[in-house]
Design a protein around this motif. Structure first.
Motif, PDB file in Angstrom:
ATOM      1  N   ALA A 308       4.317  15.411  -2.007  1.00 56.37           N
ATOM      2  CA  ALA A 308       4.965  15.207  -0.710  1.00 56.37           C
ATOM      3  C   ALA A 308       3.949  14.776   0.350  1.00 56.37           C
ATOM      4  CB  ALA A 308       5.677  16.486  -0.275  1.00 56.37           C
ATOM      5  N   ARG A 309       2.748  15.357   0.335  1.00 50.99           N
ATOM      6  CA  ARG A 309       1.727  14.933   1.295  1.00 50.99           C
ATOM      7  C   ARG A 309       1.328  13.475   1.075  1.00 50.99           C
ATOM      8  NH1 ARG A 309       0.079  20.488   0.862  1.00 50.99           N
ATOM      9  NH2 ARG A 309      -1.055  20.058  -1.080  1.00 50.99           N
ATOM     10  N   ALA A 310       1.165  13.090  -0.193  1.00 51.01           N
ATOM     11  CA  ALA A 310       0.820  11.690  -0.478  1.00 51.01           C
ATOM     12  C   ALA A 310       1.945  10.747  -0.042  1.00 51.01           C
ATOM     13  CB  ALA A 310       0.531  11.526  -1.969  1.00 51.01           C
ATOM     14  N   LEU A 311       3.184  11.144  -0.219  1.00 51.24           N
ATOM     15  CA  LEU A 311       4.305  10.308   0.225  1.00 51.24           C
ATOM     16  C   LEU A 311       4.326  10.160   1.746  1.00 51.24           C
ATOM     17  CD1 LEU A 311       7.173  11.603  -2.115  1.00 51.24           C
ATOM     18  CD2 LEU A 311       6.066   9.353  -2.190  1.00 51.24           C
ATOM     19  N   ARG A 312       4.019  11.211   2.466  1.00 55.49           N
ATOM     20  CA  ARG A 312       3.995  11.124   3.929  1.00 55.49           C
ATOM     21  C   ARG A 312       2.897  10.180   4.408  1.00 55.49           C
ATOM     22  NH1 ARG A 312       4.551  16.845   3.290  1.00 55.49           N
ATOM     23  NH2 ARG A 312       6.708  17.508   3.671  1.00 55.49           N
ATOM     24  N   VAL A 313       1.728  10.262   3.761  1.00 52.29           N
ATOM     25  CA  VAL A 313       0.625   9.384   4.153  1.00 52.29           C
ATOM     26  C   VAL A 313       1.008   7.919   3.950  1.00 52.29           C
ATOM     27  CG1 VAL A 313      -1.734   8.690   3.588  1.00 52.29           C
ATOM     28  CG2 VAL A 313      -1.156  11.110   3.769  1.00 52.29           C
ATOM     29  N   GLN A 314       1.558   7.598   2.796  1.00 50.26           N
ATOM     30  CA  GLN A 314       1.933   6.210   2.515  1.00 50.26           C
ATOM     31  C   GLN A 314       3.112   5.769   3.377  1.00 50.26           C
ATOM     32  OE1 GLN A 314       0.263   4.114   0.728  1.00 50.26           O
ATOM     33  NE2 GLN A 314      -1.217   5.630  -0.043  1.00 50.26           N
ATOM     34  N   ALA A 315       4.069   6.644   3.643  1.00 50.44           N
ATOM     35  CA  ALA A 315       5.210   6.276   4.493  1.00 50.44           C
ATOM     36  C   ALA A 315       4.758   5.999   5.922  1.00 50.44           C
ATOM     37  CB  ALA A 315       6.253   7.390   4.465  1.00 50.44           C
ATOM     38  N   ARG A 316       3.842   6.808   6.450  1.00 48.22           N
ATOM     39  CA  ARG A 316       3.343   6.584   7.815  1.00 48.22           C
ATOM     40  C   ARG A 316       2.623   5.240   7.917  1.00 48.22           C
ATOM     41  NH1 ARG A 316      -1.415   6.971  10.430  1.00 48.22           N
ATOM     42  NH2 ARG A 316      -1.369   7.570  12.641  1.00 48.22           N
ATOM     43  N   ALA A 317       1.759   4.971   6.917  1.00 49.79           N
ATOM     44  CA  ALA A 317       1.040   3.701   6.950  1.00 49.79           C
ATOM     45  C   ALA A 317       1.992   2.519   6.825  1.00 49.79           C
ATOM     46  CB  ALA A 317      -0.005   3.672   5.830  1.00 49.79           C
ATOM     47  N   GLY A 318       2.989   2.626   5.961  1.00 46.79           N
ATOM     48  CA  GLY A 318       3.941   1.533   5.789  1.00 46.79           C
ATOM     49  C   GLY A 318       4.789   1.303   7.027  1.00 46.79           C
ATOM     50  N   LEU A 319       5.256   2.361   7.663  1.00 47.29           N
ATOM     51  CA  LEU A 319       6.050   2.210   8.883  1.00 47.29           C
ATOM     52  C   LEU A 319       5.225   1.605  10.007  1.00 47.29           C
ATOM     53  CD1 LEU A 319       8.036   5.582   8.842  1.00 47.29           C
ATOM     54  CD2 LEU A 319       8.933   3.300   8.330  1.00 47.29           C
ATOM     55  N   GLU A 320       3.952   1.986  10.091  1.00 43.88           N
ATOM     56  CA  GLU A 320       3.096   1.413  11.129  1.00 43.88           C
ATOM     57  C   GLU A 320       2.867  -0.072  10.889  1.00 43.88           C
ATOM     58  OE1 GLU A 320      -1.345   2.088  13.126  1.00 43.88           O
ATOM     59  OE2 GLU A 320      -0.550   3.467  11.597  1.00 43.88           O
ATOM     60  N   ARG A 321       2.658  -0.475   9.648  1.00 46.26           N
ATOM     61  CA  ARG A 321       2.475  -1.893   9.356  1.00 46.26           C
ATOM     62  C   ARG A 321       3.736  -2.691   9.640  1.00 46.26           C
ATOM     63  NH1 ARG A 321      -0.169   0.189   4.717  1.00 46.26           N
ATOM     64  NH2 ARG A 321       1.756  -0.153   3.534  1.00 46.26           N
ATOM     65  N   ALA A 322       4.897  -2.086   9.340  1.00 47.54           N
ATOM     66  CA  ALA A 322       6.160  -2.800   9.561  1.00 47.54           C
ATOM     67  C   ALA A 322       6.610  -2.760  11.012  1.00 47.54           C
ATOM     68  CB  ALA A 322       7.238  -2.203   8.664  1.00 47.54           C
ATOM     69  N   GLY A 323       5.940  -1.973  11.851  1.00 48.26           N
ATOM     70  CA  GLY A 323       6.326  -1.884  13.251  1.00 48.26           C
ATOM     71  C   GLY A 323       7.607  -1.099  13.469  1.00 48.26           C
ATOM     72  N   VAL A 324       7.897  -0.155  12.600  1.00 46.09           N
ATOM     73  CA  VAL A 324       9.086   0.686  12.725  1.00 46.09           C
ATOM     74  C   VAL A 324       8.680   1.979  13.405  1.00 46.09           C
ATOM     75  CG1 VAL A 324      10.927   1.882  11.508  1.00 46.09           C
ATOM     76  CG2 VAL A 324      10.115  -0.332  10.675  1.00 46.09           C
ATOM     77  N   PRO A 325       9.220   2.280  14.589  1.00 43.61           N
ATOM     78  CA  PRO A 325       8.816   3.500  15.283  1.00 43.61           C
ATOM     79  C   PRO A 325       9.545   4.728  14.763  1.00 43.61           C
ATOM     80  CG  PRO A 325      10.386   2.306  16.619  1.00 43.61           C
ATOM     81  CD  PRO A 325      10.155   1.458  15.393  1.00 43.61           C
TER      82      PRO A 325
END
Length: 361
Positions: A308-325
């Motif tokens: 779950a921690r690894a998923l949160r890290v990757q989800a945060r990075a992906g949302l930031e790259r996509a510009g999704v707040p």
């Protein structure tokens, strides 16, 4: 006269000297009585003492056999091997190399099985000792002619009194015994019992020791556990909930979460703990401020938190790259991207200056 006197004295001498009385010859009745006493004594020696000796010997042999069988069975259960697999046809897991590999593959499960087997074996050995010892004592008293009915009645009354006086203790022991037999949890499991939640460090018949996240060691009586939630038995599930802005493109967010799960699955370490494909729920909750999406994936036991921690890290990075707040972060994301753009412009070289010679003035 002298000769006549000597003859008379010689005649009177046998009468003056006392003679020994003749010994009476034994009668047939006396002989029969002696033989009867000897026979009774021999019958008693061959009867009561011999029976007591046989009872004690048989009881001791039976107890030794029971304890040995219990010990052998519990050792095989603790080692994870079967007593039926013998000889050259035994499987790989029964060999020394195979057993070592199996133990190294899952040390927590081995420790849990070993403790459960040894605890049950201790209970069985104690029960066998009490059963055989009590039976031998009752049989010996009965052989000696003692009326054992009052002892049995007194033992029954004493047992009832102890049962009423130590209800909580008996409840704890019975609950612990059934808990071990049903394999509800073991050493290394993360459980939630209501008053305490944490990792199981020791399991006994009366209490269970639980270490919570703050390092506190809880002693929980087994009889007080009305319900037990085991978070690490069999398999687990890593669940991550993401709150995004109300006006975010949900299809884009779903694609970002799928990419994040794929990145985690490709990790050489964390990816080995995943079991199956992830599932993404489009709208788990809906409010005026946010839309909640849920990402869930099945994992190996005890590894759901790491995944779950690894998923949160990757989800945060992906949302930031996509510009999704995230929820309530639209203005902050806009300001952050503007700052990044200004910094990129400031660091970019001025057109036409690349390769120019320095001013020699």
């Amino acid at each position: 006269m002298t000769g006549a006197t000597a003859a008379g004295a010689a005649h009177l001498l046998p009468a003056l000297v006392p003679t020994a009385a003749p010994s009476p010859s034994p009668t047939s009745d006396t002989v029969e009585e002696i033989q009867q006493v000897a026979a009774d004594s021999w019958d008693w020696l061959l009867g009561v003492p011999l029976r007591i000796l046989l009872i004690v010997v048989i009881g001791a042999v039976s107890l030794a056999v029971l304890r040995r069988v219990i010990r052998k069975v519990t050792e095989h259960i603790a080692d994870g091997s079967s007593m039926l697999d013998r000889g050259p046809l035994r499987p790989l897991g029964a060999s020394e190399v195979g057993s070592a590999l199996l133990k190294a593959a899952n040390p927590l499960a081995n420790a849990r099985r070993a403790q459960r087997a040894r605890t049950i074996g201790s209970v069985l050995r104690s029960g066998a000792t009490l059963l055989v010892g009590g039976t031998v004592a009752i049989l010996v008293l009965d052989t000696l002619g003692v009326n054992v009915a009052p002892f049995l009645a007194s033992a029954g009354v004493l047992g009832v009194a102890l049962g009423f006086g130590a209800q909580s203790l008996v409840k704890d022991f019975l609950s612990g015994l059934f808990m071990l037999l049903e394999d509800q949890y073991g050493v290394g499991d993360v459980i939630d019992v209501g008053p305490a939640s944490g990792t199981v460090e020791a399991v006994a018949l009366r209490v269970t020791k639980i270490r919570d996240g703050d390092g506190t060691l809880w002693y929980v009586p087994n009889g007080t556990m009305l319900r037990v939630g085991n978070k690490t038995q069999g398999w687990a599930k890593a669940v991550v909930e993401i709150d995004v802005d109300y006006f975010a493109d949900l299809d884009e967010v779903r694609a970002v979460l799928e990419e994040a799960a794929a990145r985690v699955a490709q990790d050489p370490v964390i990816g080995t703990y995943l079991d199956g494909e992830p599932t993404i729920t489009s709208i788990e909750r809906l409010s005026a401020e946010a839309v909640t999406l849920k990402l869930a994936v099945r994992t190996a036991p005890s590894m759901q938190w790491e995944v779950a921690r690894a998923l949160r890290v990757q989800a945060r990075a992906g949302l930031e790259r996509a510009g999704v707040p995230l929820a309530g972060q639209l203005e902050r994301l806009t300001a952050h991207r503007a700052n990044l753009g200004t910094a990129a412009v400031a660091e970019a070289p001025v057109p036409g200056t690349q390769g120019a010679a320095p001013d020699d003035r």
